[in-house]
Design a protein around this motif. Structure first.
Motif, PDB file in Angstrom:
ATOM      1  N   GLU A   1     -15.503  22.297   6.267  1.00  0.00           N
ATOM      2  CA  GLU A   1     -16.255  21.276   7.003  1.00  0.00           C
ATOM      3  C   GLU A   1     -16.988  20.353   6.032  1.00  0.00           C
ATOM      4  OE1 GLU A   1     -18.762  23.163   9.881  1.00  0.00           O
ATOM      5  OE2 GLU A   1     -17.142  24.448  10.585  1.00  0.00           O
TER       6      GLU A   1
ATOM      7  N   HIS B   1     -20.105  29.304   3.484  1.00  0.00           N
ATOM      8  CA  HIS B   1     -19.750  29.757   4.829  1.00  0.00           C
ATOM      9  C   HIS B   1     -18.887  28.788   5.629  1.00  0.00           C
ATOM     10  CE1 HIS B   1     -22.394  33.209   4.442  1.00  0.00           C
ATOM     11  NE2 HIS B   1     -23.293  32.378   3.904  1.00  0.00           N
ATOM     12  N   HIS B   2     -18.857  27.528   5.257  1.00  0.00           N
ATOM     13  CA  HIS B   2     -18.106  26.508   5.994  1.00  0.00           C
ATOM     14  C   HIS B   2     -17.391  25.565   5.018  1.00  0.00           C
ATOM     15  CE1 HIS B   2     -20.597  27.823   9.392  1.00  0.00           C
ATOM     16  NE2 HIS B   2     -21.638  27.666   8.596  1.00  0.00           N
TER      17      HIS B   2
ATOM     18  N   HIS C   1     -25.123  26.972   1.307  1.00  0.00           N
ATOM     19  CA  HIS C   1     -24.717  27.658   2.540  1.00  0.00           C
ATOM     20  C   HIS C   1     -23.422  27.065   3.090  1.00  0.00           C
ATOM     21  CE1 HIS C   1     -24.894  29.516   6.498  1.00  0.00           C
ATOM     22  NE2 HIS C   1     -24.601  28.320   6.976  1.00  0.00           N
ATOM     23  N   ARG C   2     -23.354  25.732   3.135  1.00  0.00           N
ATOM     24  CA  ARG C   2     -22.153  25.072   3.676  1.00  0.00           C
ATOM     25  C   ARG C   2     -20.921  25.404   2.838  1.00  0.00           C
ATOM     26  NH1 ARG C   2     -22.216  23.241   8.737  1.00  0.00           N
ATOM     27  NH2 ARG C   2     -20.582  21.814   8.161  1.00  0.00           N
TER      28      ARG C   2
END
Length: 66
Positions: free
Chosen positions: A38, A34-35, A30-31
């Motif tokens: 970060e 979507h990110h 997920h990170r």
């Protein structure tokens, strides 16, 4: 990947979530999706954060169900 293999992975993931073991691989995927800019927590950081979120241990009070 075969249908049985996907079904098995889903069953294992569901069982882990039912007993409170967080899924680190899902978190990482997920990170990254979507990110991506970060930072991603290490497994010990992730596990500690999930335990504190579940049990509220950071403030010295119990937030569980009982």
């Amino acid at each position: 990947m075969g249908k049985v293999s996907r079904l098995w992975r889903r069953a294992v993931q569901t069982a882990r979530l039912m007993v409170g073991i967080p899924d680190y691989q899902t978190y990482r995927a997920h990170r990254q999706a979507h990110h991506p800019a970060e930072p991603v927590m290490s497994y010990p950081e992730f596990f500690r954060e999930r335990q504190q979120a579940r049990y509220g241990g950071s403030r010295g009070r119990h937030m569980g169900c009982c």
